[in-house]
Structure formats: C-alpha cells, structure tokens
Design an enzyme around this catalytic site. Sequence first.
Site, PDB file in Angstrom:
ATOM      1  N   SER A  32      72.696  -9.439  12.231  1.00  0.00           N
ATOM      2  CA  SER A  32      71.682  -8.678  11.487  1.00  0.00           C
ATOM      3  C   SER A  32      72.230  -8.019  10.218  1.00  0.00           C
ATOM      4  CB  SER A  32      71.113  -7.603  12.404  1.00  0.00           C
ATOM      5  OG  SER A  32      70.601  -8.204  13.560  1.00  0.00           O
ATOM      6  N   HIS A  64      55.006 -55.465  -2.292  1.00  0.00           N
ATOM      7  CA  HIS A  64      54.140 -54.293  -2.440  1.00  0.00           C
ATOM      8  C   HIS A  64      52.948 -54.643  -3.338  1.00  0.00           C
ATOM      9  CE1 HIS A  64      57.678 -52.163  -1.019  1.00  0.00           C
ATOM     10  NE2 HIS A  64      57.012 -51.015  -0.991  1.00  0.00           N
ATOM     11  N   GLN A 107      71.049  -1.475  12.265  1.00  0.00           N
ATOM     12  CA  GLN A 107      71.468  -2.882  12.262  1.00  0.00           C
ATOM     13  C   GLN A 107      72.942  -3.029  12.593  1.00  0.00           C
ATOM     14  OE1 GLN A 107      68.761  -5.245  12.170  1.00  0.00           O
ATOM     15  NE2 GLN A 107      68.168  -3.144  12.615  1.00  0.00           N
ATOM     16  N   GLU A 137      58.877 -51.777 -10.275  1.00  0.00           N
ATOM     17  CA  GLU A 137      60.018 -51.505  -9.372  1.00  0.00           C
ATOM     18  C   GLU A 137      60.600 -52.796  -8.816  1.00  0.00           C
ATOM     19  OE1 GLU A 137      58.934 -48.583  -6.396  1.00  0.00           O
ATOM     20  OE2 GLU A 137      58.916 -46.963  -7.874  1.00  0.00           O
ATOM     21  N   ASP A 153      61.163  -4.578  13.948  1.00  0.00           N
ATOM     22  CA  ASP A 153      61.847  -5.285  15.033  1.00  0.00           C
ATOM     23  C   ASP A 153      60.947  -5.440  16.254  1.00  0.00           C
ATOM     24  OD1 ASP A 153      64.191  -5.653  13.691  1.00  0.00           O
ATOM     25  OD2 ASP A 153      65.288  -4.020  14.650  1.00  0.00           O
ATOM     26  N   HIS A 196      73.896  -3.760  16.233  1.00  0.00           N
ATOM     27  CA  HIS A 196      73.640  -5.073  16.836  1.00  0.00           C
ATOM     28  C   HIS A 196      74.934  -5.844  17.108  1.00  0.00           C
ATOM     29  CE1 HIS A 196      69.341  -5.769  16.976  1.00  0.00           C
ATOM     30  NE2 HIS A 196      69.183  -5.250  15.779  1.00  0.00           N
ATOM     31  N   GLU A 208      68.670  -9.723   4.962  1.00  0.00           N
ATOM     32  CA  GLU A 208      67.661 -10.053   5.986  1.00  0.00           C
ATOM     33  C   GLU A 208      66.520  -9.030   5.928  1.00  0.00           C
ATOM     34  OE1 GLU A 208      68.969  -9.350   9.951  1.00  0.00           O
ATOM     35  OE2 GLU A 208      67.250 -10.363  10.841  1.00  0.00           O
ATOM     36  N   HIS A 209      66.901  -7.730   5.956  1.00  0.00           N
ATOM     37  CA  HIS A 209      65.906  -6.654   5.844  1.00  0.00           C
ATOM     38  C   HIS A 209      66.213  -5.842   4.609  1.00  0.00           C
ATOM     39  CE1 HIS A 209      66.713  -7.150  10.252  1.00  0.00           C
ATOM     40  NE2 HIS A 209      65.409  -7.340  10.250  1.00  0.00           N
TER      41      HIS A 209
HETATM   42  N1  LIG Z   1      68.711 -12.672  12.249  1.00  0.00           N
HETATM   43  C1  LIG Z   1      67.847 -12.320  13.179  1.00  0.00           C
HETATM   44  O1  LIG Z   1      66.652 -12.566  13.047  1.00  0.00           O
HETATM   45  C2  LIG Z   1      68.327 -11.633  14.430  1.00  0.00           C
HETATM   46  C3  LIG Z   1      67.400 -11.137  15.382  1.00  0.00           C
HETATM   47  C4  LIG Z   1      67.884 -10.562  16.583  1.00  0.00           C
HETATM   48  C5  LIG Z   1      69.249 -10.512  16.818  1.00  0.00           C
HETATM   49  N2  LIG Z   1      70.093 -11.013  15.868  1.00  0.00           N
HETATM   50  C6  LIG Z   1      71.524 -11.087  16.099  1.00  0.00           C
HETATM   51  O2  LIG Z   1      71.702 -11.789  17.327  1.00  0.00           O
HETATM   52  C7  LIG Z   1      73.007 -11.533  17.767  1.00  0.00           C
HETATM   53  C8  LIG Z   1      73.061 -11.316  19.257  1.00  0.00           C
HETATM   54  O3  LIG Z   1      74.397 -11.514  19.602  1.00  0.00           O
HETATM   55  P1  LIG Z   1      74.950 -11.421  21.056  1.00  0.00           P
HETATM   56  O4  LIG Z   1      76.395 -11.739  20.976  1.00  0.00           O
HETATM   57  O5  LIG Z   1      74.528 -10.130  21.629  1.00  0.00           O
HETATM   58  O6  LIG Z   1      74.170 -12.546  21.870  1.00  0.00           O
HETATM   59  P2  LIG Z   1      74.054 -14.132  21.684  1.00  0.00           P
HETATM   60  O7  LIG Z   1      73.117 -14.590  22.752  1.00  0.00           O
HETATM   61  O8  LIG Z   1      73.709 -14.483  20.279  1.00  0.00           O
HETATM   62  O9  LIG Z   1      75.503 -14.701  21.979  1.00  0.00           O
HETATM   63  C9  LIG Z   1      76.095 -14.664  23.251  1.00  0.00           C
HETATM   64  C10 LIG Z   1      76.792 -15.983  23.482  1.00  0.00           C
HETATM   65  O10 LIG Z   1      77.733 -16.228  22.436  1.00  0.00           O
HETATM   66  C11 LIG Z   1      78.724 -17.097  22.905  1.00  0.00           C
HETATM   67  N3  LIG Z   1      80.055 -16.584  22.556  1.00  0.00           N
HETATM   68  C12 LIG Z   1      80.497 -15.303  22.647  1.00  0.00           C
HETATM   69  N4  LIG Z   1      81.783 -15.225  22.266  1.00  0.00           N
HETATM   70  C13 LIG Z   1      82.170 -16.473  21.945  1.00  0.00           C
HETATM   71  C14 LIG Z   1      83.389 -17.055  21.485  1.00  0.00           C
HETATM   72  N5  LIG Z   1      84.477 -16.297  21.271  1.00  0.00           N
HETATM   73  N6  LIG Z   1      83.417 -18.381  21.250  1.00  0.00           N
HETATM   74  C15 LIG Z   1      82.319 -19.147  21.441  1.00  0.00           C
HETATM   75  N7  LIG Z   1      81.144 -18.659  21.880  1.00  0.00           N
HETATM   76  C16 LIG Z   1      81.067 -17.345  22.121  1.00  0.00           C
HETATM   77  C17 LIG Z   1      78.590 -17.183  24.407  1.00  0.00           C
HETATM   78  O11 LIG Z   1      78.071 -18.441  24.737  1.00  0.00           O
HETATM   79  C18 LIG Z   1      77.590 -16.082  24.749  1.00  0.00           C
HETATM   80  O12 LIG Z   1      76.763 -16.444  25.832  1.00  0.00           O
HETATM   81  C19 LIG Z   1      73.529 -10.342  16.964  1.00  0.00           C
HETATM   82  O13 LIG Z   1      74.404 -10.830  15.989  1.00  0.00           O
HETATM   83  C20 LIG Z   1      72.271  -9.801  16.317  1.00  0.00           C
HETATM   84  O14 LIG Z   1      72.574  -9.140  15.128  1.00  0.00           O
HETATM   85  C21 LIG Z   1      69.659 -11.573  14.717  1.00  0.00           C
HETATM   86  N1  LIG Z   2      66.992  -6.340  13.952  1.00  0.00           N
HETATM   87  C1  LIG Z   2      67.022  -7.612  14.649  1.00  0.00           C
HETATM   88  C2  LIG Z   2      66.927  -8.716  13.632  1.00  0.00           C
HETATM   89  O1  LIG Z   2      68.036  -8.736  12.840  1.00  0.00           O
HETATM   90  C3  LIG Z   2      65.904  -7.778  15.653  1.00  0.00           C
HETATM   91  C4  LIG Z   2      65.929  -6.823  16.807  1.00  0.00           C
HETATM   92  C5  LIG Z   2      65.539  -7.060  18.070  1.00  0.00           C
HETATM   93  N2  LIG Z   2      65.704  -5.935  18.762  1.00  0.00           N
HETATM   94  C6  LIG Z   2      66.148  -4.994  17.952  1.00  0.00           C
HETATM   95  N3  LIG Z   2      66.306  -5.542  16.759  1.00  0.00           N
HETATM   96 ZN   LIG Z   3      67.294  -4.612  15.145  1.00  0.00          ZN
END
Ligand SMILES: NC(=O)c1ccc[n+]([C@@H]2O[C@H](COP(=O)([O-])OP(=O)(O)OC[C@H]3O[C@@H](n4cnc5c(N)ncnc54)[C@H](O)[C@@H]3O)[C@@H](O)[C@H]2O)c1
Ligand SMILES: N[C@H](CO)Cc1c[nH]c[nH+]1
Ligand SMILES: [Zn+2]
Length: 431
Positions: free
Chosen positions: A237, A420, A259, A415, A361, A262, A327-328
């Site tokens: 994020s 054709h 953010q 062509e 969110d 996260h 993103e935001h």
């Molecule tokens: N851009 C968006 O719209 C948006 C929205 C919501 C959340 N997010 C982002 O989603 C992400 C959530 O991340 P999370 O880690 O909590 O969950 P996730 O589900 O994205 O990732 C967890 C998985 O990552 C893999 N992983 C972890 N460490 C690893 C490694 N060293 N090597 C290979 N694979 C590995 C594993 O398979 C694990 O199950 C955050 O970065 C958050 O900012 C983005």
């Molecule tokens: N901010 C995230 C998107 O980058 C989305 C989210 C879900 N829950 C809380 N935040």
């Molecule tokens: Zn969020």
Amino acid sequence: MKIINTKDKNFKEEFENILARAKSDIKDVSKIVTNIIDEIIENGDEALKKHIEKFDKWEFKDANELLISTNDMEKAYKNIDDELRKSLHTAYDRIKAYHEKQLPKSWIDFEDNGTILGQKVTPVDRAGLYIPGGKAAYPSSLLMNAIPALVANVKEIVVCTPAPNNEVNELLLAACHLCGVSKVYKVGGASAVAAMAYGTKTIPKVDVITGPGNIFVATAKKLVFGEVNIDMIAGPSEIGILADKNAKANYIAIDLLSQAEHDEMASSILITTCEDLARKTDIEVETYLSKLERETIARKSIDERGAIIIARDMDEAIELMNDIAPEHLEVMTENPFELLPYIKHAGAIFLGENTPEPIGDYIAGPNHTLPTGGTAKFYSPLNVENFLKKSSIISFSKKAIQSLGEPCALLADTEGLTAHAKSVRVRLENN
Ligand SMILES: NC(=O)c1ccc[n+]([C@@H]2O[C@H](COP(=O)([O-])OP(=O)(O)OC[C@H]3O[C@@H](n4cnc5c(N)ncnc54)[C@H](O)[C@@H]3O)[C@@H](O)[C@H]2O)c1
Ligand SMILES: N[C@H](CO)Cc1c[nH]c[nH+]1
Ligand SMILES: [Zn+2]
C-alpha cells in the site's frame, strides 16, 4: 521521518531514489517468484504443500483440505457480532451500488445502408480472487473483489487466501457467505497466483486473477499475465498527501501511518508547501507510532520508505505527486476541489480533511484494490470491466457489401492479400 526540501542541492537525486525504489522491488523478488511458479507448474498440489508448510506453517495430508466448506462460511456469518454483521452489510450495499454504475451494456446499431454493428459484453467464465492474509486478514478485500465480479455476472468465483497456522479469519468467511462465494482455498502468495493461472489437480485454472497482495503476490501476477488476464499490479500500500498550511498535522500523521501499518514495504509520502507543518507532522508521526499495535511494521515502513517533502509552491508539489502516481492521494488544502483538475495520476483521490483514506478502504463504495508502484499512470482501480470482455458484432446486407465491398477489396489488394480481396469480390460478383 526523512524531511527533504526541493531547494536542497541533492533533492533531484533523493527524489529519483524514491521513484526508483517502487520499481526495483518487483525486480528484487522476481527470481524467487519465478521459481515458485515453475514448481507449481511442474508439481501442482505437491508444490503447494511444500510452500504452505514453509510460509503458512501448516501441513495437509490431502489437498482437498485446502477447500473451505460453505457450511463453515455460513456458520461464521451467523456467529459474528450483530453490529459487525450490520457494518458488513452497509459496506456490501455501498460497494455494490457504486459498482453497478460501472456496468457497460451490449449495444447494436443499424445503419441506413444495411450495416449492423454492435458490441456484445460477456463475463469471463471463471474469476480467481486473491485475498491477502499473511500479516493480517482482509475481509474488506473479499468484498472489494467479489462484488464487482458478481455485478459482472461471473458464474464461477474462486478465492485463494493464505491461512497462517491453518487459521482463517471469521469475518472473511462471513463475507464469503454474504457474497455467495462457494470455492475458497487456503493457499496464499505466489503459489496461489500460479495455481489459479495454470491450474492444479485441486485448484481450477481461471480466466482472470484479481486482488491485492504483498510484493510476492504482485510480482507473481505480473509474471503470469498472458497465461491469464490480471487486473493490475496491486502491491504494498501507498499514500501520498498534498497539504498546505491549513492542514492538521495530527490528521496527516495518522493517515500516513494508516498505510504504513500494512507492510514494511508500504510507502507514505507527504508533500507540503509549509515547513512548519512538515516539522509538526514528523513529531505527530512519532507520537502515534509508539501507540500502534503494528508499530514494528509501521516504523520500518516509515523509516525506510517514508518521506516529507517541502515544496516551493503547490504547483511544484502537484508535479512531484503526479510523478509518484500514488495508490491513494489525500488532498488537505484550503480548497481541495480546486486542485482536482491538475491531479493526473493517482489510484484514488481523497478530497478534504474529513476524507481519511481508510474510509475508502472499507465503506465509501469505490474499490480499494488499486494500482501501486507508479502504475497508477496507466492502471485504474479494480472495476466491473476487469471481469468482462467484449466481442464486436458485424453483419452486412447485400446493399451494405455493395457499398463498402470495393473500397475494402482495394485496401486488401494493396496489402497483397489477394484471398482477402477475392472473398469480398466474389460476393459483389454474385449480388
Ligand atoms: N494495492 C492494494 O490495492 C492493496 C489492498 C490491500 C492490501 N494490500 C497489500 O497487501 C499486502 C498484504 O500482505 P501480507 O503479507 O499481509 O499478505 P499476502 O497474502 O499478500 O502474502 C502472504 C503470502 O506471501 C508469501 N510470502 C511471504 N513471505 C515470503 C517469502 N519470503 N518468499 C516467498 N513468498 C513469501 C506466502 O505465500 C504468504 O502466504 C500488503 O502489502 C498490503 O499493503 C494492497
Ligand atoms: N489500504 C489498502 C489498500 O492499499 C486496503 C485495505 C484493506 N483493509 C485496510 N486497508
Ligand atoms: Zn488500508
């Protein structure tokens, strides 16, 4: 937080570093992710088992254990607190109403010369939703991904989400029940993306993969693009805030942290025209940080990827923010709507001091699955069209081919494509 001034001698270099970092993240992990994808292609469920043991710390005997039963989802829905269920429904209704406005319609036009042209809109057969769940569970992301798929009328929705220690969040299951999702698999990360892209014995191959995730998930989606469609690169994020002297430092600080908490790789950047606000925000960030449950994650993100930039004026501030394409983007200035025409690149724009990013969110209605890493320059928020595709419709009458056949054949001649040309002329000769 790191405070930099656009008047500093080395500002250009510092700013280039900020821009470059987001892009290099995917490069950094692409080798690891490529290996994971290759293993899933070669060994299917066996490779899933290995990765789940390694990353999510649980073991299964039979890959069927990956599937969560609809019974469990219903149970979770009934079990959650009444107020929470009401909030879930409020979010559901608002997200649905917003996305229904996006639905494109099939159309057909009849021209006077007997030409009929149109466009048929069809949903994909099967969508795969990635719902993150490594460091925290994301029931809100389930709503944000399942609802546009439902509005698009996708018949089969498959969900993959990691279950650290084989535990799945109750609210996530409740949200699955509310959205009528029937296939939820306990698998996360690059393995889940590869499994949905190529299919395994247990997990079906899908047509499009949507949803956010960490850098491993975002990279995997980039690498499987072409085998399946993807919505966008929605990685760690980001928040960018544009503020003038009227903004409140405590609001800005906690929004930056919203953010940062996260992910260590999240990025939070304030660009302001007011030096005093910059200093006050820095102090507020420190005050709030120590009170956060996820202090360690947020601190690392703020220390390594956070920045406060002091700009000469708002024109310069906006130009820099457009380069970042966050993103935001929050706009906390005296008249935020006045700046809107000049904002070119951002996944979602939050205007005014009472519009904190988290309202988007969870509950406002627009999608929170948004492009990151500068890709808001060319990607849009997740929307109904990510689950649809279009077919062109063409029908020519005798009159129509007589009027447009010869210009068509001439272009084909040029062509050098004589089949054709003949395919058209044979109709002209017979009519
Ligand atoms: N851009 C968006 O719209 C948006 C929205 C919501 C959340 N997010 C982002 O989603 C992400 C959530 O991340 P999370 O880690 O909590 O969950 P996730 O589900 O994205 O990732 C967890 C998985 O990552 C893999 N992983 C972890 N460490 C690893 C490694 N060293 N090597 C290979 N694979 C590995 C594993 O398979 C694990 O199950 C955050 O970065 C958050 O900012 C983005
Ligand atoms: N901010 C995230 C998107 O980058 C989305 C989210 C879900 N829950 C809380 N935040
Ligand atoms: Zn969020």
